[in-house]
Scaffold this motif. Sequence first.
Motif, PDB file in Angstrom:
ATOM      1  N   TRP A 114       0.818  -1.215   0.000  1.00 39.99           N
ATOM      2  CA  TRP A 114       0.000   0.000   0.000  1.00 39.99           C
ATOM      3  C   TRP A 114       0.851   1.264   0.000  1.00 39.99           C
ATOM      4  O   TRP A 114       0.347   2.343  -0.299  1.00 39.99           O
ATOM      5  CB  TRP A 114      -0.958  -0.001   1.191  1.00 39.99           C
ATOM      6  N   ASN A 115       2.139   1.139   0.311  1.00 44.09           N
ATOM      7  CA  ASN A 115       3.057   2.272   0.205  1.00 44.09           C
ATOM      8  C   ASN A 115       3.886   2.216  -1.073  1.00 44.09           C
ATOM      9  O   ASN A 115       4.185   3.247  -1.678  1.00 44.09           O
ATOM     10  CB  ASN A 115       3.998   2.309   1.411  1.00 44.09           C
ATOM     11  N   GLN A 118       1.664   3.330  -5.883  1.00 45.44           N
ATOM     12  CA  GLN A 118       1.029   4.638  -5.778  1.00 45.44           C
ATOM     13  C   GLN A 118      -0.044   4.807  -6.857  1.00 45.44           C
ATOM     14  O   GLN A 118       0.263   4.797  -8.051  1.00 45.44           O
ATOM     15  CB  GLN A 118       2.080   5.746  -5.927  1.00 45.44           C
ATOM     16  N   VAL A 120      -2.078   7.118  -8.871  1.00 42.39           N
ATOM     17  CA  VAL A 120      -2.048   8.535  -9.237  1.00 42.39           C
ATOM     18  C   VAL A 120      -3.463   9.029  -9.525  1.00 42.39           C
ATOM     19  O   VAL A 120      -3.908  10.052  -9.009  1.00 42.39           O
ATOM     20  CB  VAL A 120      -1.128   8.765 -10.449  1.00 42.39           C
ATOM     21  N   ASP A 126       1.611   4.008 -10.283  1.00 47.06           N
ATOM     22  CA  ASP A 126       3.074   3.998 -10.266  1.00 47.06           C
ATOM     23  C   ASP A 126       3.570   2.802  -9.459  1.00 47.06           C
ATOM     24  O   ASP A 126       3.358   2.720  -8.253  1.00 47.06           O
ATOM     25  CB  ASP A 126       3.580   5.305  -9.644  1.00 47.06           C
ATOM     26  N   GLN A 217      -4.451   3.441   1.708  1.00 45.00           N
ATOM     27  CA  GLN A 217      -5.441   3.170   0.671  1.00 45.00           C
ATOM     28  C   GLN A 217      -6.866   3.202   1.214  1.00 45.00           C
ATOM     29  O   GLN A 217      -7.822   3.322   0.442  1.00 45.00           O
ATOM     30  CB  GLN A 217      -5.163   1.809   0.016  1.00 45.00           C
TER      31      GLN A 217
END
Length: 254
Positions: A114-115, A118, A120, A126, A217
Amino acid sequence: MNGELAVLAEIPRSLKEAVTGSARSLTRIRAAAILLGGTWALMPGTVAAQYTITAENGDTVQFESAALRTMLDTARALWTDLEVDLRVRYMTPAVNRVERVPVAAETPAASYPWNAVQVVDDSLIDVRNLPANLREADRAYYNYAVQRMRVVRGADPDVPCDSVLALEEQVVGSFIDGWILSRTLFGGPAFAPLDELVFARRAGLLRPLLARLNDPQVGACAGIWVDENPERVAAYDAWRREKFPLPGEGEEET
């Protein structure tokens, strides 16, 4: 030589070492595997095998070859979606060259899917900044990326926080399946923070883990869920302290 040893003798030495390593031991040596085009393929018709993931605390979880085959088929299908879905652009390390950085187990935040992944917007995600020391687990992050984008594109804004956490639990479950493949079939190293996800799911504690780690998220629902489910959060906290204590945590209690 008995039947099981006879089967083992027919497997090339390099393969025997790969499938009997400590992190991915074959607990019943009655199956063979072959390497096809750089991908492990479990041979049909062989007797079911068990593959084992061992945590730092010595706990183990085992997986039958049939379960791994299902996970592998799903990962391949999700990768196909990533490649052919014209509605979404997936920025991956293979296409968008970036210098990947290793992640330490003591500071694992960047390793959590979740980190690392990404979102966008609803057409761009990403996936470039994946841990350099966990390359065998790339397919796990791709699993997560495709499943997370499906949630984003089909999101209902008017759902309770428990449903939001439940959806993220399913998405993270797809990552966990990919991580299991990394650890059992693809030679990936142990990494305690991600192994914890495997064991938390097995213990029925994945949802409180996601809330406790403040999975971005799910936004504000992480804190709301913690407030609304104190008993489940307390159960996770107690389990984590016993099974996956933070550095120095056990020393403070003694």
